[in-house]
Design a protein around this motif. Structure first.
Motif, PDB file in Angstrom:
ATOM      1  N   THR A  77      14.473 -46.907 -52.102  1.00 28.10           N
ATOM      2  CA  THR A  77      14.230 -45.710 -51.280  1.00 28.10           C
ATOM      3  C   THR A  77      13.389 -46.070 -50.064  1.00 28.10           C
ATOM      4  O   THR A  77      13.658 -45.609 -48.954  1.00 28.10           O
ATOM      5  N   LYS A  78      12.392 -46.914 -50.260  1.00 29.68           N
ATOM      6  CA  LYS A  78      11.534 -47.353 -49.151  1.00 29.68           C
ATOM      7  C   LYS A  78      12.343 -48.128 -48.115  1.00 29.68           C
ATOM      8  O   LYS A  78      12.144 -47.952 -46.904  1.00 29.68           O
ATOM      9  N   LEU A  79      13.279 -48.964 -48.568  1.00 30.28           N
ATOM     10  CA  LEU A  79      14.128 -49.715 -47.649  1.00 30.28           C
ATOM     11  C   LEU A  79      14.929 -48.754 -46.770  1.00 30.28           C
ATOM     12  O   LEU A  79      15.049 -48.964 -45.555  1.00 30.28           O
ATOM     13  N   GLN A  80      15.450 -47.694 -47.364  1.00 31.67           N
ATOM     14  CA  GLN A  80      16.191 -46.702 -46.579  1.00 31.67           C
ATOM     15  C   GLN A  80      15.275 -46.009 -45.569  1.00 31.67           C
ATOM     16  O   GLN A  80      15.681 -45.742 -44.439  1.00 31.67           O
ATOM     17  N   GLU A  81      14.043 -45.729 -45.976  1.00 32.98           N
ATOM     18  CA  GLU A  81      13.084 -45.094 -45.063  1.00 32.98           C
ATOM     19  C   GLU A  81      12.775 -46.003 -43.877  1.00 32.98           C
ATOM     20  O   GLU A  81      12.680 -45.535 -42.738  1.00 32.98           O
ATOM     21  N   VAL A  82      12.594 -47.292 -44.139  1.00 36.27           N
ATOM     22  CA  VAL A  82      12.327 -48.250 -43.058  1.00 36.27           C
ATOM     23  C   VAL A  82      13.490 -48.245 -42.069  1.00 36.27           C
ATOM     24  O   VAL A  82      13.291 -48.199 -40.850  1.00 36.27           O
ATOM     25  N   CYS A  83      14.713 -48.277 -42.596  1.00 33.98           N
ATOM     26  CA  CYS A  83      15.891 -48.280 -41.715  1.00 33.98           C
ATOM     27  C   CYS A  83      15.969 -46.993 -40.885  1.00 33.98           C
ATOM     28  O   CYS A  83      16.250 -47.043 -39.688  1.00 33.98           O
ATOM     29  N   ARG A  84      15.721 -45.852 -41.513  1.00 32.66           N
ATOM     30  CA  ARG A  84      15.768 -44.576 -40.765  1.00 32.66           C
ATOM     31  C   ARG A  84      14.695 -44.523 -39.691  1.00 32.66           C
ATOM     32  O   ARG A  84      14.934 -44.085 -38.564  1.00 32.66           O
ATOM     33  N   GLU A  85      13.498 -44.978 -40.039  1.00 31.24           N
ATOM     34  CA  GLU A  85      12.385 -44.966 -39.081  1.00 31.24           C
ATOM     35  C   GLU A  85      12.678 -45.863 -37.883  1.00 31.24           C
ATOM     36  O   GLU A  85      12.499 -45.463 -36.730  1.00 31.24           O
TER      37      GLU A  85
ATOM     38  N   GLN B  91      14.001 -45.034 -33.529  1.00 33.05           N
ATOM     39  CA  GLN B  91      13.429 -45.575 -32.299  1.00 33.05           C
ATOM     40  C   GLN B  91      14.472 -46.293 -31.457  1.00 33.05           C
ATOM     41  O   GLN B  91      14.376 -46.313 -30.232  1.00 33.05           O
ATOM     42  N   ASP B  92      15.463 -46.918 -32.117  1.00 31.04           N
ATOM     43  CA  ASP B  92      16.540 -47.628 -31.417  1.00 31.04           C
ATOM     44  C   ASP B  92      17.821 -47.491 -32.245  1.00 31.04           C
ATOM     45  O   ASP B  92      18.004 -48.212 -33.232  1.00 31.04           O
ATOM     46  N   PRO B  93      18.727 -46.569 -31.864  1.00 30.70           N
ATOM     47  CA  PRO B  93      19.924 -46.297 -32.673  1.00 30.70           C
ATOM     48  C   PRO B  93      20.896 -47.469 -32.799  1.00 30.70           C
ATOM     49  O   PRO B  93      21.814 -47.410 -33.605  1.00 30.70           O
ATOM     50  N   THR B  94      20.708 -48.538 -32.019  1.00 29.90           N
ATOM     51  CA  THR B  94      21.612 -49.684 -32.118  1.00 29.90           C
ATOM     52  C   THR B  94      21.176 -50.667 -33.203  1.00 29.90           C
ATOM     53  O   THR B  94      21.889 -51.620 -33.486  1.00 29.90           O
ATOM     54  N   ARG B  95      20.025 -50.427 -33.799  1.00 27.63           N
ATOM     55  CA  ARG B  95      19.494 -51.339 -34.814  1.00 27.63           C
ATOM     56  C   ARG B  95      19.210 -50.587 -36.101  1.00 27.63           C
ATOM     57  O   ARG B  95      19.020 -49.388 -36.100  1.00 27.63           O
ATOM     58  N   PHE B  96      19.208 -51.318 -37.206  1.00 24.81           N
ATOM     59  CA  PHE B  96      18.944 -50.750 -38.524  1.00 24.81           C
ATOM     60  C   PHE B  96      19.924 -49.606 -38.832  1.00 24.81           C
ATOM     61  O   PHE B  96      19.542 -48.547 -39.302  1.00 24.81           O
ATOM     62  N   THR B  97      21.177 -49.839 -38.536  1.00 28.11           N
ATOM     63  CA  THR B  97      22.219 -48.836 -38.749  1.00 28.11           C
ATOM     64  C   THR B  97      22.526 -48.714 -40.244  1.00 28.11           C
ATOM     65  O   THR B  97      21.990 -49.457 -41.076  1.00 28.11           O
ATOM     66  N   ASP B  98      23.435 -47.786 -40.578  1.00 25.29           N
ATOM     67  CA  ASP B  98      23.839 -47.615 -41.978  1.00 25.29           C
ATOM     68  C   ASP B  98      24.480 -48.878 -42.533  1.00 25.29           C
ATOM     69  O   ASP B  98      24.357 -49.165 -43.720  1.00 25.29           O
ATOM     70  N   ARG B  99      25.163 -49.646 -41.688  1.00 28.53           N
ATOM     71  CA  ARG B  99      25.768 -50.901 -42.149  1.00 28.53           C
ATOM     72  C   ARG B  99      24.691 -51.871 -42.630  1.00 28.53           C
ATOM     73  O   ARG B  99      24.815 -52.482 -43.693  1.00 28.53           O
TER      74      ARG B  99
END
Length: 198
Positions: free
Chosen positions: A8-16, A20-28
């Motif tokens: 769950t924390k990993l998903q939070e890091v990706c969303r956060e 800030q930058d929609p081209t990074r930490f995407t759902d993929r």
């Protein structure tokens, strides 16, 4: 429970980071890193490796595989106090534990295809489809913290997300009828299978 908390924390890091930058930490990247994290702990114990550090190593590997620029400096100061050398060594241990099998197939990609088909078949307003997408993605993200990715195909997870989203009360009065679309699609598949067998 600890593994689930870090997933769950990993998903939070990706969303956060994605906010800030929609081209990074995407759902993929999020999906790939979660699968690496899960698969790593099939071979290693939570007592052997710090899950927080494994989470960061999984994000770095996923960034490379999915060709998104994720640097150790993006993660280390914010999320863990670990030396760069230690993180890179853990990244190598992770690759070895995964037997260098890094291909993942994301349910988010399957969901996009299903939504395009749903739009062409049933129509519906853009707002309804966007809401359907959001609700289905929420369901998929929740299912990723369970064993569902090991038990079901990405397409099945995407369809389950669509079914769950289609039954949501906020979409009941909308113009998108997911249940009839599913019935029509699977009826056609059933007829094709019967014709092939007969």
């Amino acid at each position: 429970m600890l593994r689930c908390w870090y997933e769950t924390k990993l998903q939070e890091v990706c969303r956060e980071e994605n906010s800030q930058d929609p081209t990074r930490f995407t759902d993929r990247v999020m999906f790939a890193s979660l699968m690496y994290f899960k698969r790593f702990f099939l071979r290693a114990s939570l007592m052997e490796e710090d899950p927080k550090h494994v989470m960061l190593a999984a994000l770095l590997v996923a960034g490379k595989v999915e060709e998104e620029r994720i640097e150790p400096d993006d993660l280390l100061p914010k999320y863990a106090k670990i030396k760069l050398e230690t993180l890179l060594a853990l990244e190598l241990r992770m690759l070895e534990a995964l037997s260098f099998q890094l291909v993942t197939i994301s349910p988010f990609r399957a969901l996009q295809g299903f939504l395009q088909d749903l739009q062409s078949e049933c129509g519906g307003g853009m707002h309804d489809l966007q809401q359907l997408h959001t609700l289905a993605c929420d369901f998929i993200r929740r299912s990723l913290c369970a064993d569902a990715p090991f038990l079901f195909t990405p397409q099945q997870l995407a369809l389950a997300g669509l079914c769950e989203a289609g039954a949501h009360p906020s979409l009941a009065a909308g113009g998108v009828d997911v249940a009839s679309w599913l019935a029509k699609r699977f009826q056609l598949l059933g007829q094709a299978d019967a014709a092939a067998d007969g």
